[in-house]
Design an enzyme around this catalytic site. Sequence first.
Site, short mmCIF file in Angstrom:
data_model
loop_
_atom_site.label_atom_id
_atom_site.label_comp_id
_atom_site.label_asym_id
_atom_site.label_seq_id
_atom_site.Cartn_x
_atom_site.Cartn_y
_atom_site.Cartn_z
N LYS A 136 -13.88 52.32 -65.02
CA LYS A 136 -13.29 53.03 -63.88
C LYS A 136 -12.00 52.36 -63.41
O LYS A 136 -11.02 53.03 -63.11
CB LYS A 136 -14.28 52.90 -62.73
CG LYS A 136 -14.83 54.17 -62.22
CD LYS A 136 -15.50 53.79 -60.92
CE LYS A 136 -16.83 54.40 -60.79
NZ LYS A 136 -17.43 54.10 -59.49
N ASP A 138 -16.65 57.07 -56.14
CA ASP A 138 -18.08 57.18 -56.45
C ASP A 138 -18.22 58.43 -57.30
O ASP A 138 -17.69 59.49 -56.97
CB ASP A 138 -18.94 57.28 -55.20
CG ASP A 138 -20.39 56.98 -55.56
OD1 ASP A 138 -20.68 55.83 -55.93
OD2 ASP A 138 -21.23 57.89 -55.51
N SER A 139 -18.90 58.26 -58.42
CA SER A 139 -18.88 59.33 -59.40
C SER A 139 -20.20 59.40 -60.14
O SER A 139 -21.06 58.56 -59.96
CB SER A 139 -17.73 59.08 -60.38
OG SER A 139 -17.72 57.73 -60.80
#
Length: 199
Positions: free
Chosen positions: A20, A75-76
């Site tokens: 990320k 946030d994923s």
Amino acid sequence: MALKLESGAKLVVATHNPGKARELAEILDNRFVLVTAGELGLPEPEETEQTFVGNALLKARAAAQRSGLVAIADDSGLSVAALEGQPGVYSARWAGPTRDFGLAMKKVEARLEEAGRDDLSAWFTSALAVAWPDGPAVVVEGRIDGTLAFPPRGDKGFGYDPIFVAEGRAETFGEMNPAEKDRISHRARAFEKLKAALL
Ligand code: ITT
């Protein structure tokens, strides 16, 4: 007063996930001076919220308060239609304490088999939150739809990328050139909204 992010501002990228962090650096590159949570030795807050938006805000606020700098957090996760949106906000936790995504992808496949469902529709969501040390925050969400593919293919991405094929594509995110993923991904879509709100 409207919240704005000046080009060239110093921004903490509040993630401890290297995949990320790399994508966020590529997406944010050249606009801001980036420092990572790791470089600042910031702790990883517990993700106690039930939504992507809630957890993104929680992470950005924690990093902004600790560092005294503007912070951005993501946030994923992957949501599978036939599993009522699971793993969703639990996407990282399905990989266990060692963050084994081979295991997590097998779990998705096993749960689909148990459910006896042949609908392979899925989507990735990214909530991006920007928080200022003195309190204000902005949060947006981006999503990309697609289908799951088993067995996993490709080693270019991270997490669940090897089992996700975006709508209209043939290759998995794991097989896709990273620059192309950064152009079309849930994270890129969230960033487009952030730009509209803050830049
Ligand atoms: P931080 O909280 O430190 O940012 P994390 O990995 O714990 O890192 P999340 O709680 O947001 O982050 O978990 C999201 C998980 O969903 C992540 O670990 C990935 O496995 C998965 N995920 C999110 N975006 C993804 C993407 O673009 N490709 C593949 N998997 C993704």
